[in-house]
Design an enzyme around this catalytic site. Structure first.
Site, PDB file in Angstrom:
ATOM      1  N   HIS A  54       0.846  -1.202   0.000  1.00  0.00           N
ATOM      2  CA  HIS A  54       0.000   0.000   0.000  1.00  0.00           C
ATOM      3  C   HIS A  54       0.877   1.245   0.000  1.00  0.00           C
ATOM      4  CE1 HIS A  54       0.728  -0.456   4.331  1.00  0.00           C
ATOM      5  NE2 HIS A  54       0.166   0.711   4.577  1.00  0.00           N
ATOM      6  N   HIS A  56       1.414   3.922   1.832  1.00  0.00           N
ATOM      7  CA  HIS A  56       1.964   4.680   2.967  1.00  0.00           C
ATOM      8  C   HIS A  56       3.492   4.741   2.913  1.00  0.00           C
ATOM      9  CE1 HIS A  56      -1.937   4.184   5.542  1.00  0.00           C
ATOM     10  NE2 HIS A  56      -1.995   5.204   4.701  1.00  0.00           N
ATOM     11  N   ASP A  58       5.808   4.710   5.088  1.00  0.00           N
ATOM     12  CA  ASP A  58       6.632   3.761   5.856  1.00  0.00           C
ATOM     13  C   ASP A  58       6.708   2.382   5.190  1.00  0.00           C
ATOM     14  OD1 ASP A  58       3.842   3.592   6.720  1.00  0.00           O
ATOM     15  OD2 ASP A  58       4.511   2.195   8.268  1.00  0.00           O
ATOM     16  N   HIS A  59       6.042   2.241   4.030  1.00  0.00           N
ATOM     17  CA  HIS A  59       6.102   0.976   3.278  1.00  0.00           C
ATOM     18  C   HIS A  59       6.754   1.150   1.910  1.00  0.00           C
ATOM     19  CE1 HIS A  59       3.493  -1.288   6.133  1.00  0.00           C
ATOM     20  NE2 HIS A  59       3.282  -0.041   6.497  1.00  0.00           N
ATOM     21  N   HIS A 111      -7.568  -0.812   5.498  1.00  0.00           N
ATOM     22  CA  HIS A 111      -6.560   0.139   5.985  1.00  0.00           C
ATOM     23  C   HIS A 111      -6.435   1.278   4.962  1.00  0.00           C
ATOM     24  CE1 HIS A 111      -2.923   1.541   8.014  1.00  0.00           C
ATOM     25  NE2 HIS A 111      -2.228   1.388   6.918  1.00  0.00           N
ATOM     26  N   ASP A 128      -0.294  -3.711   6.299  1.00  0.00           N
ATOM     27  CA  ASP A 128      -0.973  -3.196   7.492  1.00  0.00           C
ATOM     28  C   ASP A 128      -2.435  -3.640   7.543  1.00  0.00           C
ATOM     29  OD1 ASP A 128       1.393  -1.951   8.076  1.00  0.00           O
ATOM     30  OD2 ASP A 128       0.660   0.092   7.802  1.00  0.00           O
ATOM     31  N   HIS A 166       4.481  -4.442  10.685  1.00  0.00           N
ATOM     32  CA  HIS A 166       4.947  -3.808  11.935  1.00  0.00           C
ATOM     33  C   HIS A 166       5.097  -4.820  13.067  1.00  0.00           C
ATOM     34  CE1 HIS A 166       4.350   0.488  10.754  1.00  0.00           C
ATOM     35  NE2 HIS A 166       3.448  -0.042   9.935  1.00  0.00           N
TER      36      HIS A 166
HETATM   37 FE    FE Z   1       2.577   0.947   8.197  1.00  0.00          FE
HETATM   38 ZN    ZN Z   2      -0.021   1.758   6.526  1.00  0.00          ZN
END
Ligand code: FE
Ligand code: ZN
Length: 254
Positions: A54, A56, A58-59, A111, A128, A166
């Protein structure tokens, strides 16, 4: 698959590194490039394929730099917010990887609206959507969507290894124990997770079997979970139960 390791990244992310054999590597959700560069420098690299679940940051934050440095394919869902993609995948689409292996993408909205999970051999990369003993926050999807996405993942073979985005297991366990206090599988896994983290080791991968037994978000039909969200009436559907459970957890986490 010859090797499967979580590379810790950012605050509490895992970037998954899988060796399909012969130096053909798969990297999942590289939120930053540095841990991947360091891991690849220690290996004989034949090819690199990046899978993104996805959009985001942080990915995907390291994906563009890695794509350039390692001439990597980058496979991602149909979403213009993911600029590093070289190929797009939709629901149930199969993508051939190296070394005779393939990935199957599963659309798992909840998400985010375009979130996908990938199944490679007996391994699930779920970003996530599903966490060990928890699930992702509902940023772009409805509770009903998340519930059916999670139910779909829960239907995978029980021995499937679950690779989440995570390390949230210990915090998730506190909430899970709060809503499902009589669950022995959960109690046992929660103390194992605390000891494992105290020893500095990852609690992942988990398995579908463990999550089905202990994760409250996969147990929306269990009496204990329904009781915790005041939904013992069987006419209240699983999506509604999940929505209430998710709101309760949002408050619980503060
Ligand atoms: Fe994340
Ligand atoms: Zn995420």
């Amino acid at each position: 698959m010859q090797d499967l390791v979580p590379l810790p990244a950012l605050a509490d992310n895992y970037i998954w590194l899988a060796d399909l054999g012969g130096g053909h590597l798969v990297v999942v959700d590289p939120g930053e490039a540095a841990p991947v560069d360091a891991a690849l420098a220690r290996r004989d690299v034949a090819s690199v394929t990046i899978l993104l679940t996805h959009h985001h940051r942080d990915h995907v934050g390291g994906a563009m730099a890695l794509r350039e440095r390692w001439a990597a394919r980058v496979i991602a869902p149909h979403d213009d917010r993911i600029e590093a993609a070289t190929e797009r995948v939709g629901d149930d689409q199969r993508v051939d990887l190296a070394a005779g292996t393939h990935a199957v993408a599963l659309a798992v909205p909840g998400h985010t609206r375009s979130h996908v999970a990938f199944v490679v051999d007996d391994v699930l990369f779920c970003g996530d959507t599903l966490f060990s003993l928890g699930c992702g926050r509902l940023f772009e999807g409805t509770a009903a969507e998340m519930q059916s996405s999670l139910a779909r993942l829960a239907a995978l073979p029980p021995q499937t290894r679950v690779c989440c985005g995570h390390e949230y297991t210990v915090a998730n366990a506190r909430f899970a124990r709060h809503v499902d206090p009589g669950n022995e599988a959960l109690a046992e896994h929660a103390s194992w997770a605390r000891a494992t983290r105290a020893a500095g080791r990852p609690t992942l991968p988990s398995t579908i079997a463990l999550e089905r037994a202990a994760n409250p978000f996969l147990r929306c039909d269990a009496a204990a979970i329904r009781k915790a969200v005041d939904a013992l009436d069987p006419d209240i559907d699983a999506g509604t139960v999940l929505g209430r459970l998710r709101s309760l957890k949002d408050g619980f986490d503060g």
